[in-house]
Write an enzyme that holds these catalytic residues in place. Sequence first.
Site, PDB file in Angstrom:
ATOM      1  CG  ASP A 168      19.102   5.620  14.710  1.00 41.40           C
ATOM      2  OD1 ASP A 168      20.279   5.429  14.328  1.00 41.40           O
ATOM      3  OD2 ASP A 168      18.625   6.758  14.852  1.00 41.40           O
ATOM      4  CB  SER A 169      22.392   5.864  17.877  1.00 39.57           C
ATOM      5  OG  SER A 169      22.013   6.966  17.071  1.00 39.57           O
ATOM      6  CE1 TYR A 228      24.897   3.044  18.835  1.00 39.05           C
ATOM      7  CE2 TYR A 228      24.089   2.345  16.691  1.00 39.05           C
ATOM      8  CZ  TYR A 228      24.142   2.171  18.054  1.00 39.05           C
ATOM      9  OH  TYR A 228      23.453   1.138  18.627  1.00 39.05           O
ATOM     10  N   GLY A 229      27.945   8.089  15.704  1.00 42.37           N
ATOM     11  CA  GLY A 229      28.792   8.776  14.715  1.00 42.37           C
ATOM     12  C   GLY A 229      30.185   9.094  15.210  1.00 42.37           C
ATOM     13  CB  CYS A 262      21.605   3.502  12.275  1.00 38.18           C
ATOM     14  SG  CYS A 262      23.072   4.366  12.832  1.00 38.18           S
ATOM     15  CB  THR A 280      26.602   5.705  11.972  1.00 37.78           C
ATOM     16  OG1 THR A 280      26.225   7.044  11.667  1.00 37.78           O
ATOM     17  CG2 THR A 280      27.996   5.684  12.548  1.00 37.78           C
ATOM     18  CB  CYS A 314      22.511  11.129   9.573  1.00 40.09           C
ATOM     19  SG  CYS A 314      22.074  10.931  11.324  1.00 40.09           S
TER      20      CYS A 314
HETATM   21  N1  DGL Z   1      20.798   8.010  12.922  1.00 42.71           N
HETATM   22  C1  DGL Z   1      22.178   7.640  12.853  1.00 42.71           C
HETATM   23  C2  DGL Z   1      22.639   7.530  11.407  1.00 42.71           C
HETATM   24  O1  DGL Z   1      21.833   7.384  10.504  1.00 42.71           O
HETATM   25  C3  DGL Z   1      23.013   8.601  13.664  1.00 42.71           C
HETATM   26  C4  DGL Z   1      23.835   7.964  14.617  1.00 42.71           C
HETATM   27  C5  DGL Z   1      24.554   8.679  15.703  1.00 42.71           C
HETATM   28  O2  DGL Z   1      25.496   9.430  15.452  1.00 42.71           O
HETATM   29  O3  DGL Z   1      24.238   8.319  16.817  1.00 42.71           O
HETATM   30  O4  DGL Z   1      23.809   7.551  11.142  1.00 42.71           O
END
Ligand code: DGL
Length: 267
Positions: free
Chosen positions: A15-16, A47-48, A79, A81, A187
Site C-alpha cells: 500500500d502507499s 497515491y490518491g 490499496c 487507488t 480506502c
Molecule cells: N490506502 C490507499 C487506498 O486504499 C490510500 C492511498 C493514498 O492516498 O496514499 O486507496
Amino acid sequence: MKNNKKNNQPIGVFDSGVGGLSVLKELEHLLPNEDFIFLADQLYLPYGEKNKKELISRVSKITDYFIHQHNIKMMIMACNTATSNTIDDLRKKYSFPIVGTIPAVKVAAEKTKTGTIAVISTVATSKSQALKKLINNYCQSMHVLNIGCKNLVEMVERGLPSVVDKLLLEYLEPVVDSNADYLVLGCTHYPFLKKNIKKIVGRKVKFLDSGKAIAKRARFLLVTNSMVNNQKKHGKTSYFTTLDPSKFSKTANLLLKSKIIAKKAKV
Ligand code: DGL
C-alpha cells in the site's frame, strides 16, 4: 501434500502506507501458514493525488522489487487507488496472480434497504473509471453518494490526531443528511477511522470494507494454483517502508497494538 519451491515463496502485499495493514490483518488471519512481505510506499504517499500514469510506473517498480528482492509467488494490492488505476495494465505485464482491492460497492448494493449507499475513498479512486463502472453495474436504480476525500490518509499516517474528526465531519455531512444505510470504506486506511466515523454517522449506517473478501480471494487463488504454503509452523511477516522505518513501526504499533519492526526498502 509436499511443498514445492513455489509454495514456500512469500506473498507480497503493498500500500502507499499503513492502510494496507488493515488488509494484511485479514490475510494473516485466514492464511496463518503463509509468509508475507509488507511494503509501505510512504515515500510516494499519497497515491490518491497521483495520476494514472504515475501510479502505473510506481506499482510496476514495486512489483519488480517484490519479484527480484523477495521472489514472491503472488501479489496483493492492499490499496484501492493503486488497484483502480493500475491492475489491468499490471496483469497484462506479469503472469503471476495479482489480487486487487476494490470498494465493496456490490455488497452494499445487495444489502441496502433504503436504496441509498455512500462510498468514501481517495480523490483518485472516486474519479476512477473502475469505481464508475462498479456503480453503473451494480447500483442502477440506487442513489450513490461518491465522496472523494483529501488528507484522511495523512491523518491515519499521523496516528489519528484529534483534528481528524473535524475533517470527517465535512466529508460525512452528506451521508448524515441522506438515508444511506451502508457506507463503503473505499480506502484501506479508513478501517482505522471506524470509531471516529461511527461517532458522526451513528449506528444506523453500517460499514463495509474489502479486507475479508481479499483474503478469501487470495486463498482461492492459492488453492486453485496449487500454491498453498504447507509448512506446519506459523508464517512470518516482514515489514518494509520506502521512507522512515522507525516512524512506520511507531504508527503501525499504535494502530495494530503490536510490536512491528520495519526495515527500509529502496524501490
Ligand atoms: N490506502 C490507499 C487506498 O486504499 C490510500 C492511498 C493514498 O492516498 O496514499 O486507496
